[in-house]
Design an enzyme around this catalytic site. Structure first.
Site, PDB file in Angstrom:
ATOM      1  N   ARG A 154      -0.910  -8.991  10.097  1.00  0.00           N
ATOM      2  CA  ARG A 154      -0.110  -7.856   9.656  1.00  0.00           C
ATOM      3  C   ARG A 154      -0.458  -7.345   8.269  1.00  0.00           C
ATOM      4  NH1 ARG A 154       2.656 -10.304  13.311  1.00  0.00           N
ATOM      5  NH2 ARG A 154       1.890 -12.092  12.159  1.00  0.00           N
ATOM      6  N   THR A 155      -0.532  -8.273   7.320  1.00  0.00           N
ATOM      7  CA  THR A 155      -0.653  -7.796   5.941  1.00  0.00           C
ATOM      8  C   THR A 155      -1.978  -7.059   5.750  1.00  0.00           C
ATOM      9  OG1 THR A 155       0.721  -9.630   5.244  1.00  0.00           O
ATOM     10  CG2 THR A 155      -0.466  -8.472   3.523  1.00  0.00           C
ATOM     11  N   LYS A 208     -19.790 -19.792  -1.923  1.00  0.00           N
ATOM     12  CA  LYS A 208     -20.899 -20.295  -2.753  1.00  0.00           C
ATOM     13  C   LYS A 208     -20.390 -20.802  -4.096  1.00  0.00           C
ATOM     14  CE  LYS A 208     -24.101 -16.784  -0.978  1.00  0.00           C
ATOM     15  NZ  LYS A 208     -24.891 -15.614  -1.405  1.00  0.00           N
ATOM     16  N   ARG A 247      -5.294 -11.733  -0.901  1.00  0.00           N
ATOM     17  CA  ARG A 247      -4.527 -12.906  -0.451  1.00  0.00           C
ATOM     18  C   ARG A 247      -5.360 -14.146  -0.727  1.00  0.00           C
ATOM     19  NH1 ARG A 247      -1.434 -13.614   5.190  1.00  0.00           N
ATOM     20  NH2 ARG A 247      -0.006 -12.338   3.968  1.00  0.00           N
ATOM     21  N   HIS A 291       4.967 -13.111  -2.417  1.00  0.00           N
ATOM     22  CA  HIS A 291       4.407 -12.151  -1.451  1.00  0.00           C
ATOM     23  C   HIS A 291       5.148 -10.831  -1.640  1.00  0.00           C
ATOM     24  CE1 HIS A 291       2.544 -10.470   1.960  1.00  0.00           C
ATOM     25  NE2 HIS A 291       2.758 -11.409   2.862  1.00  0.00           N
TER      26      HIS A 291
HETATM   27  C1  NCD Z   1       3.965 -14.349   5.840  1.00  0.00           C
HETATM   28  C2  NCD Z   1       2.998 -14.929   4.817  1.00  0.00           C
HETATM   29  O1  NCD Z   1       1.784 -14.733   4.920  1.00  0.00           O
HETATM   30  O2  NCD Z   1       3.503 -15.535   3.879  1.00  0.00           O
HETATM   31  N1  NCD Z   1       3.315 -13.523   6.753  1.00  0.00           N
HETATM   32  C3  NCD Z   1       3.213 -12.195   6.457  1.00  0.00           C
HETATM   33  O3  NCD Z   1       2.509 -11.795   5.561  1.00  0.00           O
HETATM   34  N2  NCD Z   1       3.959 -11.347   7.157  1.00  0.00           N
HETATM   35  C4  NCD Z   1       4.815 -15.375   6.499  1.00  0.00           C
HETATM   36  C5  NCD Z   1       4.162 -16.565   7.121  1.00  0.00           C
HETATM   37  O4  NCD Z   1       2.939 -16.701   7.150  1.00  0.00           O
HETATM   38  O5  NCD Z   1       4.918 -17.387   7.631  1.00  0.00           O
END
Ligand code: NCD
Length: 306
Positions: free
Chosen positions: A51-52, A80, A101, A129
């Site tokens: 999703r993100t 590397k 991320r 997040h």
């Molecule tokens: C979440 C995350 O990555 O922290 N997912 C997301 O981005 N919607 C929640 C999760 O991974 O449980």
């Protein structure tokens, strides 16, 4: 350079402005379809995501921009041994804005300190997040009409769940908020979140291991997955993973206008039968995330011009 590392980097007025922009995008998508023409977003994802990453990329395409993407650590020079700082300096030569991320807490902060373009934290380890929180906030706004006077139940892995930490930080600024923290004893909210956010803002809260007994008081129920990848041993994960499973029976005592949320991915925490309940809002969160990321990209690129 303005970045978004922690949800508290945004003032309450700025969150209101992002919500307003997102609502305008929903109503008038055509107005925004060329706003990022000629601009590039780099998505640097060193941890799994559906999703993100895709919502950031969809957001940039819907703004008329383009996307450069690293979708796993193993496919980039991180494998590397390249530092985050060098990666950030490099990507600044190619793109206009970064969404990152990373499994290490603080990695997007280091990237922002070294990049010459805005950096958005798309999840750092078990820490924060903020853009999931923007998705959550737009959902709460659209479902509840505002952010005040809500009793918010957070259930599951409150220790490692970064979405929970950011949502608590965001909601702690509004009036009449109460948190009900529902987790196994081993997965309670970290003490730094309790001390620096909940207690510091004088927010009333209760802690419990029992979801059913608190159900009738909740306006929002935010379910979370037990974060397997952050556990030190598999046995603990297996013992705790099914601590809470929301099903239609448990919802019998819930308010008729309860808003059921989950950042997704879901493993077992919500039975699929709940998806048909009109109070289930987790797929609305997915869509709202794209609109809020569009609003955020627009804001940060606008500020980068100054
Ligand atoms: C979440 C995350 O990555 O922290 N997912 C997301 O981005 N919607 C929640 C999760 O991974 O449980």
């Amino acid at each position: 350079m303005r970045s978004l590392i922690d949800i508290r980097d945004l003032s309450t007025a700025e969150i209101d402005e992002l919500v307003r922009t997102a609502c305008d995008i929903i109503d008038n998508p055509g107005k925004y379809s060329e706003k990022c023409h000629g601009k590039k977003l780099a998505t640097l994802f060193f941890e799994p995501s559906t999703r993100t990453r895709l919502s950031f990329e969809a957001a940039m395409y819907e703004l008329g921009g383009n996307v450069l993407s690293v979708s796993s650590g193993s496919s980039s020079s991180a494998a590397k041994g390249e530092s985050i700082a060098d990666t950030a300096k490099t990507v600044s030569c190619y793109a206009d804005i970064i969404a990152m991320r990373h499994p290490k807490e603080g990695a997007p902060y280091v990237a922002a300190a070294n990049a010459s373009i805005p950096v958005i934290n798309a999840g750092d380890g078990g820490h924060n997040h903020p853009t999931q929180t923007l998705a959550d906030l737009l959902t709460i706004y659209r479902e509840k009409g505002g952010f005040d006077n809500l009793t918010i139940g957070l259930c599951g892995d409150l220790k490692f769940g970064r979405t929970v930490h950011s949502l608590i930080a965001a909601m702690s600024r509004y009036a009449g908020i109460k948190f009900v923290l529902i987790s196994p004893l081993e997965l309670k909210v970290p003490s730094y979140v309790k001390k620096d956010v909940i207690k510091k803002n004088g927010i009333p809260y209760t802690q419990t291991t029992d979801l059913v007994s608190v159900m009738p008081e909740l306006d929002i129920l935010y379910m979370t997955r037990v974060q397997r990848e952050r556990f030190f041993n598999e046995e603990d994960y297996l013992r705790l993973k099914d601590s809470y499973i929301l099903d239609t029976r448990k919802l019998e005592t819930a308010k008729p206008d309860l808003c059921i949320m989950h950042p997704l991915p879901r493993v077992n925490e919500i039975s699929v039968a709940v998806d048909n309940d009109p109070r289930a809002c987790y797929f609305k969160q997915v869509l709202n995330g794209k609109y809020m990321r569009m609003a955020l990209i627009l804001k940060l690129l606008e500020e980068a011009k100054k």
